[in-house]
Design a protein around this motif. Structure first.
Motif, short mmCIF file in Angstrom:
data_model
loop_
_atom_site.label_atom_id
_atom_site.label_comp_id
_atom_site.label_asym_id
_atom_site.label_seq_id
_atom_site.Cartn_x
_atom_site.Cartn_y
_atom_site.Cartn_z
N HIS A 41 0.83 -1.20 0.00
CA HIS A 41 0.00 0.00 0.00
C HIS A 41 0.87 1.26 0.00
O HIS A 41 1.66 1.45 -0.92
N ALA A 42 0.76 2.11 1.02
CA ALA A 42 1.55 3.34 1.05
C ALA A 42 2.77 3.24 1.95
O ALA A 42 3.48 4.24 2.14
N ASP A 222 -1.26 10.23 0.19
CA ASP A 222 -2.55 9.99 -0.45
C ASP A 222 -3.03 11.33 -0.98
O ASP A 222 -3.20 12.28 -0.20
N PRO A 267 1.28 8.03 -5.15
CA PRO A 267 0.12 7.13 -5.25
C PRO A 267 -0.37 6.97 -6.69
O PRO A 267 -0.41 7.94 -7.45
N HIS A 303 0.18 3.06 -2.92
CA HIS A 303 -1.27 3.15 -2.74
C HIS A 303 -2.01 2.23 -3.72
O HIS A 303 -3.01 2.60 -4.34
#
Length: 347
Positions: A41-42, A222, A267, A303
């Protein structure tokens, strides 16, 4: 509600997950190489020349949710445990959404790495204090802090270095002796925050930059980039007829006032439906615009690849990223890339 949501197929194989290979000591750092490892993910773990170790947006839970039994569940496993991280000096949090800020994770991190210092946006310090964490600094957009750290003890001193009108692009070199230095900047992005249905926008969302050991990183966290209306499916919203759609000016300002950067963590996922998500989440075409505006020399996509947050196919973001790069005349590999979860790259 209109029945257009589709559940993307998460049947394996999706994104490859490998066991990370971290540098176990500061002395293993190469004097001229930044090393970055994607943890899903991040979350990125970055090993700077000179020894600084920074962790971005860690979430080590199965679900990104206030509940252990409900909410988005990982379709790719965690590549490692918190205990596997050899050194954590600084933890940077972009905002309070559950896929970027996890209560069990930060508590476990504080227990495993009690000298780690957390840097957060305005309004989040109180939440950390309530978690029993007091090694935390709250920052506003365009604020800078200079960090000085004892290499052996891990003890840190942070001092205000904000220069809103003067670019703080000087990258601290690795110090001789026992001191590590860094400049950390809290920077804008286009998003929001919330932990409940009643606190939207109560705490600040941010992107971050870190300069240490002669290398620099910009972490997008994000963010959206522009606002796109509802259009017929398949419409190119970067066509000339949409050139007047508003874009966030912050990324150009970041590039001018804090860039350039050796690495951008940008992202690329969770962007459908476009007319709903575009103000909040960049799609890969937006991501390439952000990459160029912030003056990143190279970038890695974040992301994506971990939780289903929106209905696009889970493997679509890298495909669109290559198309977006080609459209801008940028090499499809070697400039703005994706990698396996757990993989490390040097910059």
């Amino acid at each position: 509600m209109n029945g257009q949501w589709k559940d993307p197929d998460t049947t394996p194989p999706t994104v490859t997950v490998i066991e990370p290979n971290f540098l176990s000591t500061r002395e293993e750092s190469k004097p001229d190489a930044l090393r970055a490892t994607w943890l899903g993910h991040a979350c990125y773990y970055v090993e700077f020349p000179g020894g600084l170790r920074v962790l971005f947006d860690p979430v080590f839970e199965d679900r990104c949710s206030p509940f252990t039994f409900l909410g988005p569940k990982r379709y790719t496993p965690m590549p490692c445990k918190i205990e596997d991280l050899p050194i954590v000096d600084v933890v940077l949090i972009s905002h309070s959404h559950y896929d970027h800020l996890s209560h069990p994770t930060v508590v476990a991190l504080h227990k495993a790495h009690p000298k780690a210092h957390f840097l957060v946006g305005l309004g989040l310090k109180k939440w950390f204090n309530e978690c029993g964490i007091h090694n935390v600094t709250e920052m506003d957009w365009w604020e800078d802090v200079d960090l000085k750290m004892n290499r052996e003890s891990g003890e840190k001193r942070l001092s205000d270095a904000s220069e809103i009108t003067t670019p703080s692009t000087k990258t601290p070199k690795a110090q001789s002796g026992n001191e590590i230095t860094a400049r950390i900047s809290c920077l804008p992005c286009q998003h929001t925050s919330a932990r409940t249905a009643f606190d939207k926008g109560h705490t600040l969302w941010a992107s971050w930059s870190v300069r240490s050991g002669g290398k620099s990183v910009w972490f997008g966290g994000d963010t959206g980039y522009r606002s796109v209306p509802e259009l017929p499916k398949g419409t190119d919203d970067y066509g000339p007829e949409f050139a007047n759609l508003p874009v966030c000016p912050a990324f150009k300002q970041i590039g001018e006032l804090r860039g350039p950067f050796d690495l951008g963590l940008i992202p690329i996922g969770a962007y459908d439906p476009r007319h709903i998500m575009s103000p909040m989440h960049a799609n890969p075409y937006d991501s390439v615009e952000i990459f160029q505006a912030t003056k990143c020399k190279r970038a890695m996509g974040i992301h994506w690849g971990t939780w289903v947050l929106t209905p696009e196919d889970v493997l679509e973001p890298p495909v669109l990223l290559r198309q977006a790069l080609k459209k801008k005349g940028i090499a499809e590999t070697g400039v703005f890339d994706v990698c396996d979860i757990g993989e490390s790259r040097e910059f």
